[in-house]
Scaffold this active site. Sequence first.
Site, PDB file in Angstrom:
ATOM      1  N   SER A 151      -1.218  42.859  16.385  1.00 14.13           N
ATOM      2  CA  SER A 151      -0.581  43.426  15.186  1.00 14.13           C
ATOM      3  C   SER A 151       0.683  44.147  15.658  1.00 14.13           C
ATOM      4  CB  SER A 151      -1.538  44.447  14.558  1.00 14.13           C
ATOM      5  OG  SER A 151      -0.896  45.201  13.554  1.00 14.13           O
ATOM      6  N   TYR A 164      -7.587  51.470  14.878  1.00 12.88           N
ATOM      7  CA  TYR A 164      -7.055  50.107  14.770  1.00 12.88           C
ATOM      8  C   TYR A 164      -5.939  49.878  15.790  1.00 12.88           C
ATOM      9  CZ  TYR A 164      -5.030  45.943  12.489  1.00 12.88           C
ATOM     10  OH  TYR A 164      -4.552  44.677  12.210  1.00 12.88           O
ATOM     11  N   LYS A 168      -5.624  47.210  18.857  1.00 12.18           N
ATOM     12  CA  LYS A 168      -4.593  46.168  18.922  1.00 12.18           C
ATOM     13  C   LYS A 168      -3.704  46.333  20.163  1.00 12.18           C
ATOM     14  CE  LYS A 168      -5.813  43.774  15.301  1.00 12.18           C
ATOM     15  NZ  LYS A 168      -6.350  42.406  15.455  1.00 12.18           N
TER      16      LYS A 168
HETATM   17  N1  LIG Z   1      -2.782  41.029   7.085  1.00 10.59           N
HETATM   18  C1  LIG Z   1      -2.041  41.828   7.811  1.00 10.59           C
HETATM   19  O1  LIG Z   1      -1.155  42.525   7.289  1.00 10.59           O
HETATM   20  C2  LIG Z   1      -2.246  41.887   9.300  1.00 10.59           C
HETATM   21  C3  LIG Z   1      -1.262  42.545  10.065  1.00 10.59           C
HETATM   22  C4  LIG Z   1      -1.433  42.607  11.441  1.00 10.59           C
HETATM   23  C5  LIG Z   1      -2.527  42.012  12.035  1.00 10.59           C
HETATM   24  N2  LIG Z   1      -3.479  41.376  11.280  1.00 10.59           N
HETATM   25  C6  LIG Z   1      -4.606  40.760  11.987  1.00 10.59           C
HETATM   26  O2  LIG Z   1      -4.742  39.413  11.561  1.00 10.59           O
HETATM   27  C7  LIG Z   1      -6.072  38.970  11.848  1.00 10.59           C
HETATM   28  C8  LIG Z   1      -6.608  38.186  10.662  1.00 10.59           C
HETATM   29  O3  LIG Z   1      -6.767  39.078   9.582  1.00 10.59           O
HETATM   30  P1  LIG Z   1      -6.292  38.751   8.094  1.00 10.59           P
HETATM   31  O4  LIG Z   1      -5.150  39.648   7.813  1.00 10.59           O
HETATM   32  O5  LIG Z   1      -6.152  37.306   7.907  1.00 10.59           O
HETATM   33  O6  LIG Z   1      -7.534  39.366   7.275  1.00 10.59           O
HETATM   34  P2  LIG Z   1      -8.737  38.666   6.489  1.00 10.59           P
HETATM   35  O7  LIG Z   1      -9.714  39.746   6.172  1.00 10.59           O
HETATM   36  O8  LIG Z   1      -8.187  37.872   5.367  1.00 10.59           O
HETATM   37  O9  LIG Z   1      -9.361  37.677   7.572  1.00 10.59           O
HETATM   38  C9  LIG Z   1     -10.133  38.161   8.652  1.00 10.59           C
HETATM   39  C10 LIG Z   1     -11.332  37.255   8.832  1.00 10.59           C
HETATM   40  O10 LIG Z   1     -12.112  37.757   9.943  1.00 10.59           O
HETATM   41  C11 LIG Z   1     -13.478  37.633   9.584  1.00 10.59           C
HETATM   42  N3  LIG Z   1     -14.310  38.522  10.387  1.00 10.59           N
HETATM   43  C12 LIG Z   1     -14.487  39.861  10.230  1.00 10.59           C
HETATM   44  N4  LIG Z   1     -15.379  40.312  11.130  1.00 10.59           N
HETATM   45  C13 LIG Z   1     -15.780  39.237  11.865  1.00 10.59           C
HETATM   46  C14 LIG Z   1     -16.671  39.075  12.945  1.00 10.59           C
HETATM   47  N5  LIG Z   1     -17.373  40.107  13.436  1.00 10.59           N
HETATM   48  N6  LIG Z   1     -16.822  37.840  13.478  1.00 10.59           N
HETATM   49  C15 LIG Z   1     -16.143  36.769  12.955  1.00 10.59           C
HETATM   50  N7  LIG Z   1     -15.291  36.872  11.927  1.00 10.59           N
HETATM   51  C16 LIG Z   1     -15.105  38.096  11.397  1.00 10.59           C
HETATM   52  C17 LIG Z   1     -13.518  37.975   8.102  1.00 10.59           C
HETATM   53  O11 LIG Z   1     -14.713  37.510   7.491  1.00 10.59           O
HETATM   54  C18 LIG Z   1     -12.271  37.268   7.603  1.00 10.59           C
HETATM   55  O12 LIG Z   1     -12.551  35.945   7.197  1.00 10.59           O
HETATM   56  C19 LIG Z   1      -6.871  40.224  12.190  1.00 10.59           C
HETATM   57  O13 LIG Z   1      -7.053  40.280  13.597  1.00 10.59           O
HETATM   58  C20 LIG Z   1      -5.971  41.353  11.713  1.00 10.59           C
HETATM   59  O14 LIG Z   1      -6.202  42.552  12.419  1.00 10.59           O
HETATM   60  C21 LIG Z   1      -3.353  41.321   9.930  1.00 10.59           C
END
Ligand SMILES: NC(=O)c1ccc[n+]([C@@H]2O[C@H](COP(=O)([O-])OP(=O)(O)OC[C@H]3O[C@@H](n4cnc5c(N)ncnc54)[C@H](O)[C@@H]3O)[C@@H](O)[C@H]2O)c1
Length: 288
Positions: A151, A164, A168
């Site tokens: 992130s 968090y 990260k």
């Molecule tokens: N959306 C943002 O703004 C953003 C920004 C920076 C980083 N991220 C990172 O992107 C990645 C994906 O997240 P996203 O934004 O698509 O969110 P999201 O919640 O849409 O998707 C995350 C997925 O991870 C799954 N998950 C949660 N715990 C789990 C576990 N223990 N084992 C297996 N799967 C699990 C959830 O069920 C979900 O389907 C994450 O690592 C998040 O930290 C997101």
Amino acid sequence: MTTAFDPSLALKPGGTAVITGAASGFGRELALLCAAAGLQLVLADVDEAGLAQTVALTGLPPAAVLAQPCNVADAGEVDRLAARAHERFGAVHLLFNNAGVIAAGPSWKATPQDWQWVFGVNVMGVAHGIRSFVPGMLAQGEPAWVVNTASVAGLVCPPELGVYAASKHAVVALSECLHHELAGSGQPVGVSVLCPAYVDTGIADAFRHRPAELAERNPDDAAFLARTKVAMQAGRLSARDVAQRTLDGVREGRFYILSHRSAAAGVESRLRAFLAGGAPDNPLAGVG
Ligand SMILES: NC(=O)c1ccc[n+]([C@@H]2O[C@H](COP(=O)([O-])OP(=O)(O)OC[C@H]3O[C@@H](n4cnc5c(N)ncnc54)[C@H](O)[C@@H]3O)[C@@H](O)[C@H]2O)c1
């Protein structure tokens, strides 16, 4: 970046991509783009219904996709995921250690369960993915690539995101170490670290999948994430845009994939403060 091999070969049609967190957000969009690129898929998540929806959206025949319920915080479950991927498809060419969760609120109010849950998924999930898959990727002798999702909070340190951001930053550190190790391995395997900023996905509702035994949360978590959700919904880029930039980054062999280029200013400001011996600026000043 210059690699000793062409990283775009990891995306060759007929290859296999493993994606954790594939039931939603970036993971789902990566699955759809990889399917469109002609790859076979191994999709993993704790959300079985969401996983089934992603499978349906890919339009792939059952022979080309394996959907595996998997908690990435559990070493044994990730080992089983790797074993099933190998049994079904043989070599793995792309590994997206993408599953992630978030907890927020002032650091002094973070609960032990916040730390255990977030580090279990965000840090150990990536560590398990590397341990369970990379030995096979090194042994297979075919171009392969790992993408760890960190992130912008892995590069700067926003208030109320101590747990968090610490997780990260760990993903960025682990990815940098892995990069040097792979470069010295003599094998055609590389790694990128994806650092997105605010994107409208399911992450602000991450609590939905929090295990009951780890449910005790920072009392300010929900309020912070409700505000974050508004900022995410106002974001310029979609999850699809970020997935596309991620695959472009792999094709180009880029190590740091910063989906929002504007985030680089925050990293520069932090490093300037470090060099000047000052305190960092608040990266969320003026956001949300
Ligand atoms: N959306 C943002 O703004 C953003 C920004 C920076 C980083 N991220 C990172 O992107 C990645 C994906 O997240 P996203 O934004 O698509 O969110 P999201 O919640 O849409 O998707 C995350 C997925 O991870 C799954 N998950 C949660 N715990 C789990 C576990 N223990 N084992 C297996 N799967 C699990 C959830 O069920 C979900 O389907 C994450 O690592 C998040 O930290 C997101």
